[in-house]
Design a protein around this motif. Structure first.
Motif, PDB file in Angstrom:
ATOM      1  N   ILE A 101       0.831  -1.260   0.062  1.00 24.38           N
ATOM      2  CA  ILE A 101      -0.058   0.220   0.003  1.00 24.38           C
ATOM      3  C   ILE A 101       0.856   1.344  -0.032  1.00 24.38           C
ATOM      4  O   ILE A 101       0.617   2.228  -0.688  1.00 24.38           O
ATOM      5  N   ASP A 102       1.814   1.044   0.880  1.00 20.80           N
ATOM      6  CA  ASP A 102       2.833   2.358   0.687  1.00 20.80           C
ATOM      7  C   ASP A 102       3.506   2.731  -0.463  1.00 20.80           C
ATOM      8  O   ASP A 102       3.722   4.068  -1.009  1.00 20.80           O
ATOM      9  N   GLN A 103       4.068   1.559  -1.233  1.00 19.67           N
ATOM     10  CA  GLN A 103       4.487   1.494  -2.330  1.00 19.67           C
ATOM     11  C   GLN A 103       3.625   2.200  -3.415  1.00 19.67           C
ATOM     12  O   GLN A 103       4.012   2.897  -4.237  1.00 19.67           O
ATOM     13  N   THR A 104       2.309   1.716  -3.427  1.00 12.59           N
ATOM     14  CA  THR A 104       1.512   1.999  -4.391  1.00 12.59           C
ATOM     15  C   THR A 104       0.998   3.379  -4.365  1.00 12.59           C
ATOM     16  O   THR A 104       0.630   4.005  -5.286  1.00 12.59           O
ATOM     17  N   ALA A 105       0.940   4.033  -2.900  1.00 10.26           N
ATOM     18  CA  ALA A 105       0.561   5.084  -2.651  1.00 10.26           C
ATOM     19  C   ALA A 105       1.726   6.253  -3.401  1.00 10.26           C
ATOM     20  O   ALA A 105       1.340   7.419  -3.865  1.00 10.26           O
ATOM     21  N   ARG A 106       2.961   5.783  -3.211  1.00 10.64           N
ATOM     22  CA  ARG A 106       3.864   6.652  -3.862  1.00 10.64           C
ATOM     23  C   ARG A 106       3.758   6.772  -5.448  1.00 10.64           C
ATOM     24  O   ARG A 106       3.994   7.776  -5.923  1.00 10.64           O
ATOM     25  N   ILE A 107       3.447   5.670  -5.873  1.00 12.97           N
ATOM     26  CA  ILE A 107       3.259   5.610  -7.532  1.00 12.97           C
ATOM     27  C   ILE A 107       2.025   6.369  -7.806  1.00 12.97           C
ATOM     28  O   ILE A 107       1.976   7.176  -8.809  1.00 12.97           O
TER      29      ILE A 107
END
Ligand SMILES: C[C@H](O)[C@H](O)[C@H]1CNC2=NC(N)=NC(=O)C2=N1
Length: 110
Positions: A101-107
């Motif tokens: 989720i953190d990684q996806t939010a950055r993208i």
């Protein structure tokens, strides 16, 4: 990392909490929920389109993991709470989903 397996999750041990959960809480922006063994984080995007793109990506991951967030969306905001219903607490699946989720939010915020 047992990706794609269907092992029944178990509650994180105290040691796993120190090694796996602590990085998400300290500086990672996640917080322990009040009154239940869960972690929460609020994500704010530019607009609804970015918020929903984020949710779509997370939804596909949740289906692959068979592990789903409890969440709410209002326009550009998504409030996410993670725990493992079947164990009534936090498991490695919550850690794995939180990192995704953190990684996806950055993208999504790009
Ligand atoms: C039948 C299905 O595998 C279960 O209900 C899964 C679905 N998604 C889930 N998601 C979460 N967060 N916790 C669960 O215990 C859970 N169980």
């Amino acid at each position: 990392m047992s990706h794609g397996t269907h092992n029944r999750p178990t509650k994180l041990t105290d040691e796993e909490r120190q090694t796996q959960l602590a990085p998400l809480l300290g500086g990672g922006g996640w917080q322990l929920a009040e009154g239940k063994d869960a972690i929460t984080k609020q994500f704010v995007f530019k607009d609804f389109g970015q918020a929903f793109m984020f949710m779509t990506r997370v939804a596909l991951k949740a289906e692959r993991l068979d592990h789903h967030p409890d969440w709410a969306n209002v326009y550009n905001r998504v409030d996410v709470t993670l725990n493992t219903h079947s164990v009534g607490g936090l498991s490695r699946l919550d850690v794995e989903l939180a990192k995704f989720i953190d990684q996806t939010a950055r993208i999504a915020a790009d």
